[in-house]
Design a protein around this motif. Structure first.
Motif, PDB file in Angstrom:
ATOM      1  N   ALA A  28      37.225 -12.723  92.792  1.00 48.11           N
ATOM      2  CA  ALA A  28      38.421 -11.929  93.030  1.00 48.11           C
ATOM      3  C   ALA A  28      38.192 -11.001  94.225  1.00 48.11           C
ATOM      4  CB  ALA A  28      38.771 -11.114  91.785  1.00 48.11           C
ATOM      5  N   GLU A  29      39.134 -10.987  95.163  1.00 52.70           N
ATOM      6  CA  GLU A  29      39.017 -10.171  96.359  1.00 52.70           C
ATOM      7  C   GLU A  29      39.956  -8.973  96.294  1.00 52.70           C
ATOM      8  OE1 GLU A  29      39.734 -12.786  99.613  1.00 52.70           O
ATOM      9  OE2 GLU A  29      37.863 -13.889  99.335  1.00 52.70           O
ATOM     10  N   LYS A  30      39.714  -8.015  97.163  1.00 49.22           N
ATOM     11  CA  LYS A  30      40.535  -6.820  97.212  1.00 49.22           C
ATOM     12  C   LYS A  30      41.858  -7.116  97.922  1.00 49.22           C
ATOM     13  CE  LYS A  30      36.484  -3.780  97.449  1.00 49.22           C
ATOM     14  NZ  LYS A  30      35.801  -2.719  98.240  1.00 49.22           N
ATOM     15  N   VAL A  31      42.958  -6.737  97.274  1.00 53.20           N
ATOM     16  CA  VAL A  31      44.287  -6.929  97.863  1.00 53.20           C
ATOM     17  C   VAL A  31      45.097  -5.659  97.614  1.00 53.20           C
ATOM     18  CG1 VAL A  31      46.421  -8.261  97.852  1.00 53.20           C
ATOM     19  CG2 VAL A  31      44.234  -9.422  97.451  1.00 53.20           C
ATOM     20  N   ASN A  32      45.734  -5.142  98.625  1.00 54.37           N
ATOM     21  CA  ASN A  32      46.541  -3.936  98.467  1.00 54.37           C
ATOM     22  C   ASN A  32      47.874  -4.276  97.810  1.00 54.37           C
ATOM     23  OD1 ASN A  32      47.771  -1.481  98.565  1.00 54.37           O
ATOM     24  ND2 ASN A  32      47.904  -1.360 100.800  1.00 54.37           N
ATOM     25  N   LEU A  33      47.991  -3.962  96.520  1.00 58.05           N
ATOM     26  CA  LEU A  33      49.226  -4.202  95.780  1.00 58.05           C
ATOM     27  C   LEU A  33      49.993  -2.907  95.530  1.00 58.05           C
ATOM     28  CD1 LEU A  33      47.966  -6.789  93.113  1.00 58.05           C
ATOM     29  CD2 LEU A  33      49.059  -7.232  95.317  1.00 58.05           C
ATOM     30  N   ASN A  34      49.451  -1.800  96.037  1.00 56.87           N
ATOM     31  CA  ASN A  34      50.089  -0.498  95.854  1.00 56.87           C
ATOM     32  C   ASN A  34      50.428  -0.256  94.377  1.00 56.87           C
ATOM     33  OD1 ASN A  34      51.107   1.993  96.719  1.00 56.87           O
ATOM     34  ND2 ASN A  34      53.177   1.175  97.020  1.00 56.87           N
ATOM     35  N   LEU A  35      49.432  -0.420  93.540  1.00 56.73           N
ATOM     36  CA  LEU A  35      49.630  -0.276  92.093  1.00 56.73           C
ATOM     37  C   LEU A  35      50.044   1.154  91.751  1.00 56.73           C
ATOM     38  CD1 LEU A  35      46.506  -2.243  90.794  1.00 56.73           C
ATOM     39  CD2 LEU A  35      48.882  -3.045  90.860  1.00 56.73           C
ATOM     40  N   ILE A  40      47.137 -14.302  93.157  1.00 50.31           N
ATOM     41  CA  ILE A  40      46.917 -12.860  93.201  1.00 50.31           C
ATOM     42  C   ILE A  40      47.231 -12.249  91.838  1.00 50.31           C
ATOM     43  CG2 ILE A  40      47.636 -10.693  94.269  1.00 50.31           C
ATOM     44  CD1 ILE A  40      46.020 -12.522  96.090  1.00 50.31           C
ATOM     45  N   THR A  41      46.347 -11.393  91.352  1.00 51.88           N
ATOM     46  CA  THR A  41      46.530 -10.742  90.054  1.00 51.88           C
ATOM     47  C   THR A  41      46.350  -9.231  90.193  1.00 51.88           C
ATOM     48  OG1 THR A  41      44.194 -10.789  89.378  1.00 51.88           O
ATOM     49  CG2 THR A  41      45.512 -12.777  88.930  1.00 51.88           C
ATOM     50  N   LEU A  42      46.636  -8.544  89.103  1.00 47.71           N
ATOM     51  CA  LEU A  42      46.440  -7.100  89.070  1.00 47.71           C
ATOM     52  C   LEU A  42      44.998  -6.721  89.386  1.00 47.71           C
ATOM     53  CD1 LEU A  42      47.966  -4.582  86.666  1.00 47.71           C
ATOM     54  CD2 LEU A  42      45.483  -4.716  86.709  1.00 47.71           C
ATOM     55  N   GLN A  70      42.115  -0.503  95.015  1.00 47.94           N
ATOM     56  CA  GLN A  70      42.452   0.907  94.847  1.00 47.94           C
ATOM     57  C   GLN A  70      41.438   1.732  94.074  1.00 47.94           C
ATOM     58  OE1 GLN A  70      47.115  -0.008  94.237  1.00 47.94           O
ATOM     59  NE2 GLN A  70      46.563   2.097  93.804  1.00 47.94           N
ATOM     60  N   VAL A  71      40.573   1.080  93.280  1.00 43.62           N
ATOM     61  CA  VAL A  71      39.687   1.810  92.385  1.00 43.62           C
ATOM     62  C   VAL A  71      38.229   1.555  92.770  1.00 43.62           C
ATOM     63  CG1 VAL A  71      39.081   2.242  89.977  1.00 43.62           C
ATOM     64  CG2 VAL A  71      41.416   1.560  90.559  1.00 43.62           C
ATOM     65  N   ASP A  72      37.456   2.617  92.918  1.00 44.41           N
ATOM     66  CA  ASP A  72      36.062   2.492  93.365  1.00 44.41           C
ATOM     67  C   ASP A  72      35.139   1.962  92.278  1.00 44.41           C
ATOM     68  OD1 ASP A  72      36.700   3.457  95.883  1.00 44.41           O
ATOM     69  OD2 ASP A  72      36.319   5.543  95.331  1.00 44.41           O
ATOM     70  N   LYS A  73      35.447   2.291  91.006  1.00 43.58           N
ATOM     71  CA  LYS A  73      34.555   1.906  89.912  1.00 43.58           C
ATOM     72  C   LYS A  73      35.362   1.324  88.758  1.00 43.58           C
ATOM     73  CE  LYS A  73      33.015   4.998  87.026  1.00 43.58           C
ATOM     74  NZ  LYS A  73      32.312   6.109  86.354  1.00 43.58           N
TER      75      LYS A  73
END
Length: 301
Positions: free
Chosen positions: A74-81, A110-112, A119-122
């Protein structure tokens, strides 16, 4: 040996059927042969092909040439959650309709999770690199509040709360038909539909499932409900309401053949209450009714 992921909806079903659902590249005959030969084990023991899976069963297999359930990272995607609360141990977000929570063998889009990684570091690591932080989920077309763990300790304690039915989840739903009663409890067991393995159904020997409902408004041929889950079976609210003759508006799986709209079921998780796993503080979060609900209500009134 490779561990095979067994989910709550798999419990109460035959081992060979569950393996077949997870790994569609294997024929049922081949799966049964593997089980008979001891190449697929339950709790490190050889079992019959019709072994009924129970809570706590550990299913493992030697290298059978089975495709990995998740074949990509899973890769990082900006979904503006829409994260409405966050601290060092957890976060609560408002999941939009149409977004799958985590990748699976049947979905690699693409998933949550992609948005969380951006958006989240940890995030907790207990459920593996493709489900970081995920403790529970909402169906793709169900919107609303979702709890995510950031630390492994928080994950373990929150998962225990879920297992003990100590986390309260409340939903809005627009459904077909009107009710004579203003409140009630649906107590009907649920398991995989014997006639359609991709669906769940009310089945006599299924797992206990209880849903409370309250009628908030009634229209000409529809009702607005508030529902709370006592148990948390897969598709529980959708299955229960459909079974009693009040399927959810827009539900393309459990509703009428001609469904309303094209965005899926009108089901929204608007309230979430739980005890913070670290501070022990009782917390409650709420979201407003989605605009889509308000527009549908105008249409059906």
């Amino acid at each position: 040996m490779k561990k095979i992921d067994i989910k709550e909806e798999d419990l109460g079903n035959r081992l060979d059927l569950v393996i077949g659902l997870k790994y569609k590249d294997l024929s049922r005959n081949k799966i049964q042969t593997f089980i008979k030969n001891g190449d697929i084990l339950v709790n490190n023991l050889k079992v019959k092909t019709g072994h009924i899976l129970k809570d706590g069963d550990l299913v493992t297999a030697i290298d059978l040439g089975i495709k990995e359930e998740i074949i990509y990272k899973a890769e990082k995607v900006n979904l503006n959650l829409d994260i409405i609360y966050e601290d060092d141990d957890l976060l609560v977000l408002n999941k939009p309709k149409g977004l799958v929570v985590h990748p699976a063998s049947t979905y690699d889009g693409i998933t949550l999770v992609n948005g969380l990684l951006y958006q989240v570091d940890k995030l907790s690591t207990i459920n593996g690199e493709n489900r970081p932080g995920i403790i529970h989920r909402l169906d793709k077309d169900t919107s609303g509040l979702l709890l995510v763990a950031k630390s492994d300790l928080a994950h373990k304690r929150l998962a225990k709360q879920i297992a003990n039915h100590e986390i309260d989840r409340n939903y809005y739903a627009i459904c077909y038909g009107t009710f004579k009663e203003s409140t009630g409890t649906i107590n009907m067991p649920i398991k995989r539909d014997p006639k359609d393995r991709l669906k769940m159904a009310v089945v006599k020997d299924g797992r206990e499932a209880l849903t409370n409902f309250k009628v908030l408004e009634q229209y000409r041929n529809h009702s607005l409900l508030e529902l709370s889950l006592i148990t948390g079976r897969t598709h529980q609210i959708r299955v229960h309401l459909s079974h009693i003759g009040h399927p959810i508006l827009g539900d393309q799986t459990y509703g009428p053949r001609k469904f309303y709209g094209n965005t899926g079921q009108y089901l929204h998780a608007f309230r979430l209450s739980f005890k913070h796993p670290i501070t022990k503080k009782f917390m409650t979060f709420e979201t407003k009714m989605p605009d889509e609900f308000l527009e549908a209500i105008k249409d059906i009134s």
